[in-house]
Design an enzyme around this catalytic site. Structure first.
Site, PDB file in Angstrom:
ATOM      1  N   TYR A 131     -22.629  30.295 -52.038  1.00 56.66           N
ATOM      2  CA  TYR A 131     -23.832  30.883 -51.426  1.00 56.66           C
ATOM      3  C   TYR A 131     -24.822  31.326 -52.509  1.00 56.66           C
ATOM      4  O   TYR A 131     -26.018  31.040 -52.421  1.00 56.66           O
ATOM      5  CB  TYR A 131     -23.441  32.069 -50.553  1.00 56.66           C
ATOM      6  CG  TYR A 131     -24.596  32.952 -50.161  1.00 56.66           C
ATOM      7  CD1 TYR A 131     -25.521  32.542 -49.201  1.00 56.66           C
ATOM      8  CD2 TYR A 131     -24.784  34.200 -50.765  1.00 56.66           C
ATOM      9  CE1 TYR A 131     -26.603  33.347 -48.859  1.00 56.66           C
ATOM     10  CE2 TYR A 131     -25.851  35.008 -50.430  1.00 56.66           C
ATOM     11  CZ  TYR A 131     -26.755  34.579 -49.479  1.00 56.66           C
ATOM     12  OH  TYR A 131     -27.817  35.361 -49.139  1.00 56.66           O
ATOM     13  N   LYS A 176     -11.055  37.988 -62.996  1.00 55.19           N
ATOM     14  CA  LYS A 176     -11.641  39.302 -62.705  1.00 55.19           C
ATOM     15  C   LYS A 176     -12.471  39.796 -63.886  1.00 55.19           C
ATOM     16  O   LYS A 176     -13.476  40.497 -63.696  1.00 55.19           O
ATOM     17  CB  LYS A 176     -10.540  40.313 -62.386  1.00 55.19           C
ATOM     18  CG  LYS A 176      -9.703  39.978 -61.148  1.00 55.19           C
ATOM     19  CD  LYS A 176     -10.540  39.839 -59.893  1.00 55.19           C
ATOM     20  CE  LYS A 176     -10.785  38.418 -59.473  1.00 55.19           C
ATOM     21  NZ  LYS A 176     -11.659  38.238 -58.297  1.00 55.19           N
ATOM     22  N   GLN A 235     -28.823  46.534 -56.720  1.00 52.28           N
ATOM     23  CA  GLN A 235     -27.563  45.863 -56.403  1.00 52.28           C
ATOM     24  C   GLN A 235     -26.380  46.426 -57.191  1.00 52.28           C
ATOM     25  O   GLN A 235     -25.237  46.072 -56.921  1.00 52.28           O
ATOM     26  CB  GLN A 235     -27.697  44.355 -56.671  1.00 52.28           C
ATOM     27  CG  GLN A 235     -28.668  43.672 -55.707  1.00 52.28           C
ATOM     28  CD  GLN A 235     -28.751  42.175 -55.941  1.00 52.28           C
ATOM     29  OE1 GLN A 235     -29.319  41.732 -56.939  1.00 52.28           O
ATOM     30  NE2 GLN A 235     -28.194  41.395 -55.037  1.00 52.28           N
ATOM     31  N   LYS A 264     -25.381  34.928 -43.447  1.00 53.41           N
ATOM     32  CA  LYS A 264     -25.125  35.732 -44.651  1.00 53.41           C
ATOM     33  C   LYS A 264     -24.179  36.903 -44.362  1.00 53.41           C
ATOM     34  O   LYS A 264     -23.304  37.220 -45.170  1.00 53.41           O
ATOM     35  CB  LYS A 264     -26.456  36.254 -45.197  1.00 53.41           C
ATOM     36  CG  LYS A 264     -26.316  37.131 -46.433  1.00 53.41           C
ATOM     37  CD  LYS A 264     -27.672  37.653 -46.869  1.00 53.41           C
ATOM     38  CE  LYS A 264     -27.553  38.613 -48.033  1.00 53.41           C
ATOM     39  NZ  LYS A 264     -28.870  39.172 -48.427  1.00 53.41           N
ATOM     40  N   LYS A 311     -32.149  44.141 -61.396  1.00 51.75           N
ATOM     41  CA  LYS A 311     -31.821  44.294 -59.977  1.00 51.75           C
ATOM     42  C   LYS A 311     -30.909  45.507 -59.821  1.00 51.75           C
ATOM     43  O   LYS A 311     -29.767  45.409 -59.375  1.00 51.75           O
ATOM     44  CB  LYS A 311     -31.154  43.025 -59.447  1.00 51.75           C
ATOM     45  CG  LYS A 311     -32.081  41.822 -59.443  1.00 51.75           C
ATOM     46  CD  LYS A 311     -31.455  40.632 -58.739  1.00 51.75           C
ATOM     47  CE  LYS A 311     -32.439  39.472 -58.641  1.00 51.75           C
ATOM     48  NZ  LYS A 311     -31.887  38.318 -57.893  1.00 51.75           N
ATOM     49  N   HIS A 346     -15.613  48.380 -57.206  1.00 56.68           N
ATOM     50  CA  HIS A 346     -14.820  47.211 -56.823  1.00 56.68           C
ATOM     51  C   HIS A 346     -14.405  46.401 -58.055  1.00 56.68           C
ATOM     52  O   HIS A 346     -13.224  46.071 -58.235  1.00 56.68           O
ATOM     53  CB  HIS A 346     -15.635  46.336 -55.870  1.00 56.68           C
ATOM     54  CG  HIS A 346     -14.949  45.062 -55.479  1.00 56.68           C
ATOM     55  ND1 HIS A 346     -13.730  45.036 -54.863  1.00 56.68           N
ATOM     56  CD2 HIS A 346     -15.306  43.759 -55.630  1.00 56.68           C
ATOM     57  CE1 HIS A 346     -13.364  43.786 -54.631  1.00 56.68           C
ATOM     58  NE2 HIS A 346     -14.305  42.990 -55.101  1.00 56.68           N
ATOM     59  N   GLN A 406     -14.926  39.355 -46.244  1.00 59.71           N
ATOM     60  CA  GLN A 406     -14.339  40.299 -47.188  1.00 59.71           C
ATOM     61  C   GLN A 406     -13.595  41.421 -46.469  1.00 59.71           C
ATOM     62  O   GLN A 406     -12.532  41.867 -46.914  1.00 59.71           O
ATOM     63  CB  GLN A 406     -15.438  40.868 -48.091  1.00 59.71           C
ATOM     64  CG  GLN A 406     -15.972  39.846 -49.091  1.00 59.71           C
ATOM     65  CD  GLN A 406     -17.166  40.355 -49.868  1.00 59.71           C
ATOM     66  OE1 GLN A 406     -18.117  40.871 -49.288  1.00 59.71           O
ATOM     67  NE2 GLN A 406     -17.137  40.207 -51.176  1.00 59.71           N
TER      68      GLN A 406
END
Length: 266
Positions: free
Chosen positions: A186, A123, A141, A202, A138, A149, A209
């Site tokens: 992926y 983690k 994102q 995708k 980015k 999370h 999840q």
């Protein structure tokens, strides 16, 4: 101010006194400060320092580094799954509703504890996801879902590892590692061929999840009401609502990414 310092000192002492003896000598264990510092530095970098540092810079081309990282994540996750099956799922002495550390085999118990600890380390490794997003500019994102999370899982995983490094987390760890094998495979493919970013399958990464949170949430509820289980109820009382909240956040992402766009096209 003295009251604050006194409170912090008491918390520090309580953590040291209640740390699971099986993990007290491992990195990040036995004290609240190492993991707290990591989380604070992570949040500061991805939310403030990183974006400001990159503001007038071009995105870094770190595709090769990210490819290596993705490959490491896949191999690491395979290792966690293999160990989980070896020490829990392929044995006859586990109870699905209450997976405990081995009480009859000290060596096995030590291995189970170390695997839980290695899950925590995975983690910490995950935090590089966000750092790479920052360096590649980015920012879209780096969402609340993404940061929350990563932060939440580390905090919860540290508490479980530090105070009760038992095997009850084996189900979540196994499912989560399986999800990571698929997910980082992926990501690896998208670097080799960007066309995979538009792959029809995708959306199923998010569905997987969502299923993960349903399974682990139900498993937690079953454990909560199991009277004969040597696992702190307080941990489950904290983890179950987080499972539900994470499901809501991922479901909201799924709707925005895969359901609403279709309605707009129509």
């Amino acid at each position: 101010m003295s009251v604050l310092f006194s409170g912090i000192q008491k918390v520090t002492e309580w953590v040291e006194q209640n740390t699971d003896p099986d993990v007290k000598d491992l990195w990040f264990m036995g004290s609240i400060w190492p993991i707290t510092i990591v989380v604070i530095l992570y949040l500061y970098f991805v939310l403030k320092f990183g974006p400001e540092f990159m503001k007038y810079r071009n995105p870094y081309n770190i595709d090769r580094i990210v490819m290596i990282y993705d490959a490491v994540q896949v191999l690491y996750s395979f290792y966690l799954v293999k160990e989980a099956f070896r020490m829990v799922w392929l044995r006859d002495d586990y109870r699905f509703y209450c997976i405990e550390k081995s009480k009859d085999d000290p060596e096995l118990a030590k291995q189970q504890v170390f695997t839980v600890y290695m899950f925590l380390m995975s983690k910490l490794l995950d935090l590089l996801d966000t750092i790479f997003f920052v360096l590649r500019k980015k920012q879209n994102q780096i969402t609340f879902l993404h940061v929350y999370h990563h932060t939440l899982v580390i905090i919860l995983a540290w508490h479980i590892t530090n105070f009760y490094s038992g095997a009850q987390t084996a189900l979540f760890g196994t499912i989560n590692a399986c999800v990571h094998i698929i997910m980082y495979s992926y990501y690896f493919l998208t670097i080799i061929n960007p066309e995979y970013k538009k792959a029809w399958w995708k959306k199923y990464l998010t569905i997987i999840q969502l299923v993960q949170f349903v399974i682990t949430g139900l498993h937690g509820i079953i454990t909560l009401f199991e009277p004969d289980c040597d696992f702190p109820r307080l941990i489950m009382l904290f983890a179950i609502p987080q499972d539900i909240f994470m499901f809501i956040l991922f479901w909201d992402f799924y709707k925005k990414a895969y359901i609403k766009p279709k309605k707009i096209k129509q």
